[in-house]
Motif scaffolding. Structure first.
Motif, PDB file in Angstrom:
ATOM      1  N   VAL A   1     -30.813 -27.803  38.749  1.00  0.00           N
ATOM      2  CA  VAL A   1     -29.753 -28.005  37.751  1.00  0.00           C
ATOM      3  C   VAL A   1     -29.916 -27.019  36.601  1.00  0.00           C
ATOM      4  O   VAL A   1     -28.938 -26.421  36.127  1.00  0.00           O
ATOM      5  CB  VAL A   1     -29.776 -29.462  37.237  1.00  0.00           C
ATOM      6  N   GLU A   2     -31.147 -26.836  36.144  1.00  0.00           N
ATOM      7  CA  GLU A   2     -31.410 -25.940  35.022  1.00  0.00           C
ATOM      8  C   GLU A   2     -31.048 -24.499  35.355  1.00  0.00           C
ATOM      9  O   GLU A   2     -30.467 -23.782  34.528  1.00  0.00           O
ATOM     10  CB  GLU A   2     -32.889 -26.031  34.645  1.00  0.00           C
ATOM     11  N   ARG A   3     -31.374 -24.060  36.563  1.00  0.00           N
ATOM     12  CA  ARG A   3     -31.102 -22.668  36.961  1.00  0.00           C
ATOM     13  C   ARG A   3     -29.760 -22.516  37.666  1.00  0.00           C
ATOM     14  O   ARG A   3     -29.406 -21.418  38.099  1.00  0.00           O
ATOM     15  CB  ARG A   3     -32.221 -22.158  37.871  1.00  0.00           C
ATOM     16  N   LYS A   4     -29.042 -23.639  37.838  1.00  0.00           N
ATOM     17  CA  LYS A   4     -27.731 -23.626  38.504  1.00  0.00           C
ATOM     18  C   LYS A   4     -27.840 -23.060  39.924  1.00  0.00           C
ATOM     19  O   LYS A   4     -27.108 -22.152  40.324  1.00  0.00           O
ATOM     20  CB  LYS A   4     -26.713 -22.826  37.689  1.00  0.00           C
ATOM     21  N   LEU A   5     -28.762 -23.640  40.702  1.00  0.00           N
ATOM     22  CA  LEU A   5     -29.013 -23.186  42.065  1.00  0.00           C
ATOM     23  C   LEU A   5     -28.779 -24.318  43.063  1.00  0.00           C
ATOM     24  O   LEU A   5     -29.017 -25.485  42.749  1.00  0.00           O
ATOM     25  CB  LEU A   5     -30.461 -22.696  42.195  1.00  0.00           C
ATOM     26  N   PRO A   6     -28.347 -24.002  44.280  1.00  0.00           N
ATOM     27  CA  PRO A   6     -28.275 -25.014  45.344  1.00  0.00           C
ATOM     28  C   PRO A   6     -29.676 -25.493  45.712  1.00  0.00           C
ATOM     29  O   PRO A   6     -30.672 -24.799  45.462  1.00  0.00           O
ATOM     30  CB  PRO A   6     -27.635 -24.268  46.509  1.00  0.00           C
ATOM     31  N   LEU A   7     -29.745 -26.675  46.313  1.00  0.00           N
ATOM     32  CA  LEU A   7     -31.042 -27.218  46.727  1.00  0.00           C
ATOM     33  C   LEU A   7     -30.993 -27.595  48.196  1.00  0.00           C
ATOM     34  O   LEU A   7     -30.044 -28.243  48.655  1.00  0.00           O
ATOM     35  CB  LEU A   7     -31.422 -28.429  45.880  1.00  0.00           C
ATOM     36  N   VAL A   8     -32.029 -27.191  48.924  1.00  0.00           N
ATOM     37  CA  VAL A   8     -32.192 -27.545  50.337  1.00  0.00           C
ATOM     38  C   VAL A   8     -33.475 -28.345  50.470  1.00  0.00           C
ATOM     39  O   VAL A   8     -34.534 -27.908  50.007  1.00  0.00           O
ATOM     40  CB  VAL A   8     -32.248 -26.292  51.229  1.00  0.00           C
ATOM     41  N   LEU A   9     -33.392 -29.524  51.077  1.00  0.00           N
ATOM     42  CA  LEU A   9     -34.564 -30.386  51.235  1.00  0.00           C
ATOM     43  C   LEU A   9     -34.882 -30.585  52.705  1.00  0.00           C
ATOM     44  O   LEU A   9     -34.012 -30.955  53.495  1.00  0.00           O
ATOM     45  CB  LEU A   9     -34.317 -31.741  50.551  1.00  0.00           C
ATOM     46  N   PHE A  10     -36.127 -30.307  53.076  1.00  0.00           N
ATOM     47  CA  PHE A  10     -36.614 -30.533  54.441  1.00  0.00           C
ATOM     48  C   PHE A  10     -37.404 -31.840  54.437  1.00  0.00           C
ATOM     49  O   PHE A  10     -38.500 -31.907  53.871  1.00  0.00           O
ATOM     50  CB  PHE A  10     -37.497 -29.375  54.894  1.00  0.00           C
ATOM     51  N   ALA A  11     -36.856 -32.863  55.050  1.00  0.00           N
ATOM     52  CA  ALA A  11     -37.485 -34.185  55.036  1.00  0.00           C
ATOM     53  C   ALA A  11     -38.364 -34.373  56.267  1.00  0.00           C
ATOM     54  O   ALA A  11     -37.987 -34.024  57.387  1.00  0.00           O
ATOM     55  CB  ALA A  11     -36.417 -35.274  54.993  1.00  0.00           C
ATOM     56  N   ALA A  12     -39.559 -34.923  56.035  1.00  0.00           N
ATOM     57  CA  ALA A  12     -40.472 -35.300  57.118  1.00  0.00           C
ATOM     58  C   ALA A  12     -41.396 -36.360  56.556  1.00  0.00           C
ATOM     59  O   ALA A  12     -42.279 -36.054  55.755  1.00  0.00           O
ATOM     60  CB  ALA A  12     -41.271 -34.103  57.618  1.00  0.00           C
TER      61      ALA A  12
END
Length: 313
Positions: free
Chosen positions: A152-163
């Protein structure tokens, strides 16, 4: 002095160049039993070439494969209380943590990185199943929230790899409280208008699937990944019925609408980059040519008829 033992035998061994061979040079495919040379497997991102079986990989390996040129900035995880409940079962919780840290070289189950995929900067969060089954505790929850705050601070997308196997039982209710905390972090990212993509790897179960792992804009699964809340064996024992073939596997869940797509690890970077471009409505300059503006296209005038030419003359 035994001349045969002390001189001849060592001399012969050195002449033959005998050396101990590592035991892990060849890796057996769990599905087909095929033996694959470990260097070939590593070059193929730990995907068995013949069967397509996806082996488990560490968080840092995944980030290295995912980011451009394998380069990324690691975010430092926030500090969290250690063993707040003074928990002990067969062993002390602190002893289990110490062993997990020594085995994996990690502070907890989460690694956050910032880097680029096809030239676009993103934040990536990876759970490592080798650290206490990727369980979600206070430290892991703090790390996940930190990743969302950074995005949010850097205005970037986020990708989460769940395991993950779910919430960490050694932290009791404090572990379960990470579920709403991470959900709030997801909401803040979406309020900022930033994409959130979840990649479900093998396995993703328990409380993690009841919170941030199922709140993405798009849900991708690796082939054959086990995804669900309770395990198949527990469900069978509860309902006392035989489950369908492939129940809770990625392909089955995609057919029934729980997962948007099943994507090989070898194609993950390109797929995620394309999805982010669509969600941001901002095509990648390197991969998509700029379309001509509408004002640049002038429709041709229809040819004038013979009658109109005669009237004008």
């Amino acid at each position: 002095m035994n001349w045969i033992t002390n001189y001849v035998r060592p001399k012969i061994n050195s002449m033959l160049g005998r050396r101990d061979m590592p035991e892990n040079l060849w890796i057996k495919c769990p599905e087909t039993g095929e033996m694959v040379f470990h260097k070939d497997l590593e070059d193929n991102q730990w995907v068995i070439p013949a069967s397509g079986h996806h082996m488990r990989i560490s968080a840092r390996e995944r980030l290295k494969f995912f980011f451009d040129n394998g380069k990324f900035e690691t975010l430092e995880n926030p500090k969290a209380p250690v063993d707040p409940l003074k928990f002990r079962d067969e062993r002390r919780y602190t002893d289990r943590l110490r062993d997990a840290k020594s085995k994996t070289g990690m502070e907890d189950a989460i690694v956050n990185g910032v880097g680029t995929i096809q030239g676009r900067e993103i934040v990536a969060t990876v759970q490592d199943f080798s650290f206490m089954g990727g369980s979600l505790g206070m430290a892991a929850g703090e790390a996940i929230v930190k990743a969302f705050e950074t995005a949010v601070e850097r205005k970037l997308p986020l990708v989460l790899f769940a395991a993950s196997g779910g919430a960490r039982m050694q932290e009791g209710i404090l572990s379960l409280m990470q579920l709403p905390r991470t959900t709030v972090a997801v909401d803040r990212l979406k309020e900022a208008g930033l994409p959130y993509i979840v990649v479900l790897t093998n396995p993703t179960t328990g409380g993690v699937t009841a919170s941030y792992a199922m709140l993405g804009d798009v849900h991708i699964a690796e082939p054959g990944a086990l995804i669900g809340f309770a395990g198949p064996r527990v469900i069978e024992q509860t309902i006392r019925e035989k489950l369908p073939e492939g129940f809770q596997r990625a392909e089955y869940l995609m057919e029934h609408g729980m997962v948007d797509m099943v994507v090989s690890r070898l194609e993950m970077k390109e797929t995620v980059a394309r999805l982010i471009s669509i969600l941001l409505k901002s095509p990648l300059e390197d991969s998509i040519e700029e379309a001509p503006a509408k004002n640049d296209v002038v429709p041709a005038k229809p040819p004038e008829s013979a009658e109109a030419n005669a009237a004008s003359s």
